[in-house]
Design a protein around this motif. Structure first.
Motif, PDB file in Angstrom:
ATOM      1  N   GLU A   3       0.835  -1.193   0.000  1.00 35.55           N
ATOM      2  CA  GLU A   3       0.000   0.000   0.000  1.00 35.55           C
ATOM      3  C   GLU A   3       0.875   1.250   0.000  1.00 35.55           C
ATOM      4  N   GLU A   4       0.520   2.217  -0.808  1.00 39.73           N
ATOM      5  CA  GLU A   4       1.267   3.469  -0.895  1.00 39.73           C
ATOM      6  C   GLU A   4       1.077   4.252   0.405  1.00 39.73           C
ATOM      7  N   ARG A   5       2.158   4.666   1.034  1.00 38.13           N
ATOM      8  CA  ARG A   5       2.072   5.476   2.245  1.00 38.13           C
ATOM      9  C   ARG A   5       1.745   6.905   1.853  1.00 38.13           C
ATOM     10  N   TYR A   6       2.556   7.480   0.947  1.00 31.53           N
ATOM     11  CA  TYR A   6       2.246   8.771   0.355  1.00 31.53           C
ATOM     12  C   TYR A   6       3.134   8.990  -0.864  1.00 31.53           C
ATOM     13  N   PHE A   7       2.654   9.835  -1.759  1.00 31.81           N
ATOM     14  CA  PHE A   7       3.412  10.233  -2.930  1.00 31.81           C
ATOM     15  C   PHE A   7       4.202  11.476  -2.568  1.00 31.81           C
ATOM     16  N   THR A   8       5.453  11.551  -2.989  1.00 27.43           N
ATOM     17  CA  THR A   8       6.279  12.718  -2.715  1.00 27.43           C
ATOM     18  C   THR A   8       6.348  13.603  -3.950  1.00 27.43           C
ATOM     19  N   LEU A   9       5.883  14.841  -3.795  1.00 27.78           N
ATOM     20  CA  LEU A   9       5.999  15.859  -4.836  1.00 27.78           C
ATOM     21  C   LEU A   9       7.207  16.713  -4.477  1.00 27.78           C
ATOM     22  N   ASP A  35      -3.953   9.885  -3.174  1.00 27.04           N
ATOM     23  CA  ASP A  35      -4.787  10.290  -2.042  1.00 27.04           C
ATOM     24  C   ASP A  35      -4.001  11.033  -0.966  1.00 27.04           C
ATOM     25  N   THR A  36      -2.715  10.743  -0.869  1.00 27.41           N
ATOM     26  CA  THR A  36      -1.876  11.357   0.147  1.00 27.41           C
ATOM     27  C   THR A  36      -0.604  11.865  -0.526  1.00 27.41           C
ATOM     28  N   VAL A  37      -0.344  13.153  -0.353  1.00 24.87           N
ATOM     29  CA  VAL A  37       0.802  13.783  -1.014  1.00 24.87           C
ATOM     30  C   VAL A  37       1.656  14.503   0.027  1.00 24.87           C
ATOM     31  N   GLY A  38       2.930  14.129   0.076  1.00 25.57           N
ATOM     32  CA  GLY A  38       3.915  14.827   0.892  1.00 25.57           C
ATOM     33  C   GLY A  38       4.744  15.709  -0.024  1.00 25.57           C
ATOM     34  N   ILE A  39       4.970  16.939   0.379  1.00 25.99           N
ATOM     35  CA  ILE A  39       5.695  17.881  -0.462  1.00 25.99           C
ATOM     36  C   ILE A  39       7.086  18.112   0.098  1.00 25.99           C
ATOM     37  N   ASP A  40       8.083  17.788  -0.722  1.00 24.29           N
ATOM     38  CA  ASP A  40       9.487  17.988  -0.364  1.00 24.29           C
ATOM     39  C   ASP A  40       9.910  19.352  -0.906  1.00 24.29           C
ATOM     40  N   THR A  41      10.261  20.267  -0.015  1.00 23.56           N
ATOM     41  CA  THR A  41      10.616  21.634  -0.407  1.00 23.56           C
ATOM     42  C   THR A  41      12.106  21.919  -0.321  1.00 23.56           C
ATOM     43  N   GLN A  42      12.916  20.940   0.007  1.00 24.31           N
ATOM     44  CA  GLN A  42      14.329  21.198   0.289  1.00 24.31           C
ATOM     45  C   GLN A  42      15.091  21.846  -0.857  1.00 24.31           C
ATOM     46  N   ALA A  43      14.643  21.638  -2.116  1.00 21.66           N
ATOM     47  CA  ALA A  43      15.343  22.213  -3.265  1.00 21.66           C
ATOM     48  C   ALA A  43      14.755  23.551  -3.712  1.00 21.66           C
ATOM     49  N   VAL A  44      13.823  24.096  -2.935  1.00 18.38           N
ATOM     50  CA  VAL A  44      13.244  25.400  -3.270  1.00 18.38           C
ATOM     51  C   VAL A  44      14.275  26.483  -2.958  1.00 18.38           C
ATOM     52  N   THR A  45      14.536  27.336  -3.944  1.00 15.69           N
ATOM     53  CA  THR A  45      15.520  28.404  -3.773  1.00 15.69           C
ATOM     54  C   THR A  45      14.877  29.768  -3.541  1.00 15.69           C
TER      55      THR A  45
END
Length: 110
Positions: A3-9, A35-45
């Motif tokens: 089962e997918e825990r969450y998708f990473t955008l 259904d569940t999206v985690g957003i990774d912002t570490q590369a945002v400048t």
């Protein structure tokens, strides 16, 4: 089948007003497919209030659709800066119910 825990955008580069349409399109696509999206912002400048407003609007749409949207910790410095300087939260108070899920560590709020 696992089962997918969450998708990473993964967001990267300038996530501010100049690229708001791309940010919104990416959020819409991710929520349309997961259904569940985690957003990774570490590369945002770069980020601005438009970035946070877009994330809040996406969160509200996700909630209305019975989906989940959250930011993964640690947050990119430009997003941390907008959150604190625009008064969305204080350095010692990350809104855990939106910005990070309960099982993620809080961002590094120096």
């Amino acid at each position: 089948m696992t089962e997918e825990r969450y998708f990473t955008l993964i967001l990267n580069g300038d996530a501010g007003i100049k690229n708001a349409q791309d940010l919104v399109a990416g959020l819409r696509d991710a929520l349309g497919q997961h259904d569940t999206v985690g957003i990774d912002t570490q590369a945002v400048t770069a980020a601005d209030v438009t970035t946070v407003q877009s994330l809040i609007a996406a969160r509200k749409k996700a909630d209305a659709a019975g989906k989940s949207l959250f930011l993964l910790a640690p947050l990119a410095t430009p997003i941390e800066r907008v959150l604190t300087t625009a008064g969305f939260c204080t350095p010692s108070d990350v809104a855990d119910d939106f910005w990070t899920p309960a099982d993620q560590p809080k961002g590094n709020w120096a």
